[in-house]
Scaffold this active site. Structure first.
Site, PDB file in Angstrom:
ATOM      1  N   GLU A  14       4.598   4.086   5.930  1.00 39.50           N
ATOM      2  CA  GLU A  14       3.373   3.280   5.922  1.00 39.50           C
ATOM      3  C   GLU A  14       2.250   4.101   5.308  1.00 39.50           C
ATOM      4  OE1 GLU A  14       1.920   0.616   5.653  1.00 39.50           O
ATOM      5  OE2 GLU A  14       1.751  -0.317   7.629  1.00 39.50           O
ATOM      6  N   ASP A  15       1.357   3.425   4.601  1.00 34.73           N
ATOM      7  CA  ASP A  15       0.228   4.128   3.988  1.00 34.73           C
ATOM      8  C   ASP A  15      -0.800   4.535   5.024  1.00 34.73           C
ATOM      9  OD1 ASP A  15      -0.543   1.477   4.436  1.00 34.73           O
ATOM     10  OD2 ASP A  15      -1.533   1.239   2.506  1.00 34.73           O
ATOM     11  N   GLY A  44      -2.915  -0.338  14.577  1.00 34.65           N
ATOM     12  CA  GLY A  44      -1.545  -0.222  15.051  1.00 34.65           C
ATOM     13  C   GLY A  44      -0.851  -1.562  15.242  1.00 34.65           C
ATOM     14  N   ARG A  91      -5.852   0.403  -6.055  1.00 35.29           N
ATOM     15  CA  ARG A  91      -4.577   1.046  -5.717  1.00 35.29           C
ATOM     16  C   ARG A  91      -4.180   2.119  -6.727  1.00 35.29           C
ATOM     17  NH1 ARG A  91      -2.043  -1.951  -1.703  1.00 35.29           N
ATOM     18  NH2 ARG A  91      -2.435  -4.180  -1.721  1.00 35.29           N
ATOM     19  N   GLY A 125       0.764  -1.240   0.000  1.00 34.69           N
ATOM     20  CA  GLY A 125       0.000   0.000   0.000  1.00 34.69           C
ATOM     21  C   GLY A 125       0.793   1.287   0.000  1.00 34.69           C
ATOM     22  N   LYS A 179      -5.834   6.665  11.607  1.00 28.13           N
ATOM     23  CA  LYS A 179      -7.207   6.582  12.109  1.00 28.13           C
ATOM     24  C   LYS A 179      -7.129   6.524  13.632  1.00 28.13           C
ATOM     25  CE  LYS A 179      -9.300   4.092   8.219  1.00 28.13           C
ATOM     26  NZ  LYS A 179     -10.031   2.852   7.851  1.00 28.13           N
ATOM     27  N   ASP A 190      -5.998  -0.530  -1.219  1.00 29.14           N
ATOM     28  CA  ASP A 190      -6.838  -1.392  -2.046  1.00 29.14           C
ATOM     29  C   ASP A 190      -7.991  -2.008  -1.278  1.00 29.14           C
ATOM     30  OD1 ASP A 190      -5.922  -4.760  -1.812  1.00 29.14           O
ATOM     31  OD2 ASP A 190      -5.054  -3.222  -0.539  1.00 29.14           O
ATOM     32  N   ASP A 202      -4.119   2.095  11.433  1.00 30.51           N
ATOM     33  CA  ASP A 202      -5.439   2.105  12.066  1.00 30.51           C
ATOM     34  C   ASP A 202      -5.350   1.417  13.426  1.00 30.51           C
ATOM     35  OD1 ASP A 202      -5.395  -0.531  10.963  1.00 30.51           O
ATOM     36  OD2 ASP A 202      -6.724   0.070   9.346  1.00 30.51           O
TER      37      ASP A 202
END
Length: 179
Positions: free
Chosen positions: A104-105, A110, A170, A50, A136, A164, A108
Protein backbone atom coordinates in the site's frame (compact mmCIF):
# COMPACT_ATOMS: atom_id res chain seq x y z
CA UNK A 1 11.90 16.81 -12.71
CA UNK A 2 12.30 18.38 -9.27
CA UNK A 3 10.37 21.65 -9.17
CA UNK A 4 10.51 23.79 -6.03
CA UNK A 5 6.70 23.85 -5.99
CA UNK A 6 3.83 22.41 -7.99
CA UNK A 7 0.23 23.44 -8.54
CA UNK A 8 -2.53 20.85 -8.96
CA UNK A 9 -6.17 21.85 -9.32
CA UNK A 10 -5.23 25.35 -8.10
CA UNK A 11 -3.72 23.93 -4.89
CA UNK A 12 -0.06 24.60 -4.11
CA UNK A 13 2.44 21.97 -2.98
CA UNK A 14 6.03 22.28 -1.78
CA UNK A 15 8.84 19.69 -1.72
CA UNK A 16 8.59 17.26 1.18
CA UNK A 17 10.53 14.02 0.52
CA UNK A 18 13.12 13.47 -2.18
CA UNK A 19 13.38 10.45 -4.45
CA UNK A 20 16.61 9.55 -2.62
CA UNK A 21 14.80 9.50 0.75
CA UNK A 22 12.07 7.30 -0.71
CA UNK A 23 14.62 4.91 -2.21
CA UNK A 24 16.39 4.53 1.14
CA UNK A 25 13.12 3.75 2.94
CA UNK A 26 12.08 1.24 0.27
CA UNK A 27 15.43 -0.54 0.38
CA UNK A 28 15.10 -0.87 4.15
CA UNK A 29 11.61 -2.39 3.84
CA UNK A 30 12.81 -4.78 1.11
CA UNK A 31 15.78 -5.91 3.21
CA UNK A 32 13.45 -6.77 6.10
CA UNK A 33 11.07 -8.69 3.81
CA UNK A 34 13.98 -10.57 2.20
CA UNK A 35 15.25 -11.54 5.65
CA UNK A 36 11.85 -12.46 7.12
CA UNK A 37 10.79 -14.59 4.13
CA UNK A 38 14.15 -16.11 3.17
CA UNK A 39 13.60 -19.42 1.38
CA UNK A 40 9.86 -18.84 0.99
CA UNK A 41 7.66 -17.79 -1.89
CA UNK A 42 5.58 -14.63 -1.43
CA UNK A 43 2.54 -13.24 -3.21
CA UNK A 44 2.63 -9.43 -3.27
CA UNK A 45 -0.86 -7.90 -3.50
CA UNK A 46 -0.49 -4.37 -4.85
CA UNK A 47 -3.22 -1.85 -4.06
CA UNK A 48 -3.81 0.31 -7.13
CA UNK A 49 -3.58 3.03 -8.18
CA UNK A 50 -1.32 4.78 -5.71
CA UNK A 51 1.04 1.90 -4.93
CA UNK A 52 2.31 1.27 -8.43
CA UNK A 53 5.60 3.19 -8.02
CA UNK A 54 6.25 1.83 -4.53
CA UNK A 55 5.55 -1.73 -5.70
CA UNK A 56 7.76 -1.43 -8.77
CA UNK A 57 10.72 -0.06 -6.81
CA UNK A 58 10.24 -2.44 -3.87
CA UNK A 59 10.08 -5.52 -6.08
CA UNK A 60 13.34 -4.53 -7.78
CA UNK A 61 14.94 -5.02 -4.34
CA UNK A 62 13.22 -8.32 -3.50
CA UNK A 63 15.48 -11.37 -3.88
CA UNK A 64 12.79 -13.96 -3.07
CA UNK A 65 10.75 -16.09 -5.42
CA UNK A 66 7.57 -14.09 -5.65
CA UNK A 67 4.42 -13.38 -7.59
CA UNK A 68 2.61 -10.10 -7.93
CA UNK A 69 -1.07 -9.34 -8.40
CA UNK A 70 -3.17 -6.23 -8.26
CA UNK A 71 -6.30 -5.14 -6.46
CA UNK A 72 -8.02 -1.79 -6.71
CA UNK A 73 -10.00 -0.13 -3.96
CA UNK A 74 -11.21 3.41 -3.60
CA UNK A 75 -11.89 5.51 -0.50
CA UNK A 76 -10.60 8.99 -1.36
CA UNK A 77 -12.27 11.96 -2.94
CA UNK A 78 -10.33 15.20 -3.24
CA UNK A 79 -8.02 15.65 -0.26
CA UNK A 80 -9.83 13.52 2.31
CA UNK A 81 -11.02 9.97 2.84
CA UNK A 82 -14.71 9.35 2.24
CA UNK A 83 -14.62 6.78 5.05
CA UNK A 84 -16.36 4.38 2.68
CA UNK A 85 -14.27 1.71 1.02
CA UNK A 86 -15.42 0.30 -2.32
CA UNK A 87 -13.69 -2.69 -3.89
CA UNK A 88 -13.32 -1.90 -7.57
CA UNK A 89 -11.21 -4.75 -8.89
CA UNK A 90 -10.96 -7.92 -6.83
CA UNK A 91 -8.23 -10.44 -6.26
CA UNK A 92 -8.44 -13.46 -8.58
CA UNK A 93 -5.31 -15.33 -7.39
CA UNK A 94 -5.69 -18.15 -4.89
CA UNK A 95 -4.07 -17.14 -1.61
CA UNK A 96 -5.11 -19.99 0.68
CA UNK A 97 -2.01 -21.42 2.34
CA UNK A 98 0.29 -18.81 0.74
CA UNK A 99 2.37 -16.04 2.27
CA UNK A 100 0.84 -12.74 1.14
CA UNK A 101 2.03 -9.19 1.64
CA UNK A 102 -0.27 -6.27 0.83
CA UNK A 103 1.64 -3.36 -0.72
CA UNK A 104 0.00 0.00 0.00
CA UNK A 105 1.19 3.53 -0.70
CA UNK A 106 -0.22 5.16 2.42
CA UNK A 107 -2.16 4.14 5.52
CA UNK A 108 -3.93 6.99 7.24
CA UNK A 109 -7.36 6.20 8.78
CA UNK A 110 -6.81 2.48 8.20
CA UNK A 111 -10.34 1.89 6.83
CA UNK A 112 -9.07 0.54 3.51
CA UNK A 113 -6.41 -1.64 5.11
CA UNK A 114 -8.84 -3.07 7.68
CA UNK A 115 -11.23 -4.04 4.87
CA UNK A 116 -8.39 -5.64 2.90
CA UNK A 117 -7.07 -7.56 5.91
CA UNK A 118 -10.59 -8.85 6.68
CA UNK A 119 -11.31 -9.75 3.05
CA UNK A 120 -7.97 -11.40 2.32
CA UNK A 121 -7.69 -12.98 5.76
CA UNK A 122 -10.98 -14.80 5.16
CA UNK A 123 -9.25 -16.58 2.25
CA UNK A 124 -6.93 -18.32 4.76
CA UNK A 125 -3.42 -17.34 3.66
CA UNK A 126 -0.51 -18.94 5.51
CA UNK A 127 0.42 -15.41 6.55
CA UNK A 128 -0.85 -11.95 5.69
CA UNK A 129 1.27 -8.86 6.27
CA UNK A 130 1.22 -5.22 5.21
CA UNK A 131 4.03 -3.17 3.70
CA UNK A 132 3.21 0.51 3.37
CA UNK A 133 5.46 3.26 2.16
CA UNK A 134 3.77 5.89 4.36
CA UNK A 135 1.94 5.75 7.67
CA UNK A 136 0.09 8.66 9.28
CA UNK A 137 -0.06 7.42 12.90
CA UNK A 138 -2.13 10.35 14.19
CA UNK A 139 -4.93 9.53 11.70
CA UNK A 140 -5.10 5.79 12.38
CA UNK A 141 -8.54 4.66 13.55
CA UNK A 142 -7.88 0.89 13.58
CA UNK A 143 -5.31 -1.28 15.31
CA UNK A 144 -3.53 -2.75 12.33
CA UNK A 145 -0.62 -5.21 12.10
CA UNK A 146 1.62 -2.95 10.01
CA UNK A 147 4.81 -5.02 9.93
CA UNK A 148 6.65 -3.03 7.26
CA UNK A 149 6.46 0.77 7.31
CA UNK A 150 8.75 2.85 5.13
CA UNK A 151 8.14 6.27 6.69
CA UNK A 152 5.86 7.60 9.44
CA UNK A 153 4.69 11.08 8.53
CA UNK A 154 2.46 13.79 10.00
CA UNK A 155 -1.07 14.36 8.77
CA UNK A 156 -0.06 16.43 5.74
CA UNK A 157 -1.76 16.01 2.37
CA UNK A 158 0.91 14.67 0.03
CA UNK A 159 1.20 13.98 -3.69
CA UNK A 160 3.81 12.50 -5.98
CA UNK A 161 5.46 9.10 -6.26
CA UNK A 162 2.13 7.47 -7.08
CA UNK A 163 -0.06 9.56 -4.77
CA UNK A 164 -2.49 11.92 -6.43
CA UNK A 165 -4.85 14.82 -5.94
CA UNK A 166 -7.98 14.01 -7.96
CA UNK A 167 -5.93 12.12 -10.52
CA UNK A 168 -2.99 14.52 -10.87
CA UNK A 169 0.52 14.38 -9.41
CA UNK A 170 1.23 10.64 -9.43
CA UNK A 171 4.09 11.06 -11.92
CA UNK A 172 6.44 13.11 -9.74
CA UNK A 173 9.47 11.15 -8.46
CA UNK A 174 9.53 13.22 -5.25
CA UNK A 175 6.75 13.77 -2.71
CA UNK A 176 5.18 17.19 -2.17
CA UNK A 177 2.95 18.42 0.62
CA UNK A 178 0.12 20.90 0.43
CA UNK A 179 0.87 24.41 1.64
Amino acid sequence: MNPDHISLHNKQFEPYLSAAQLTAAIREVAARINQDYAGQQVLFVVVLNGSFMFAADLLKEISLDCEICFIRVASYQGTSSTGEVKEVLGLTEEIQGRHAIILEDIVDTGHTMQMLLDTLGARQPASLEVATLFLKPECLQHELPLRYVGLSIPNDFIVGYGLDFDGLGRNYPDVYKAV
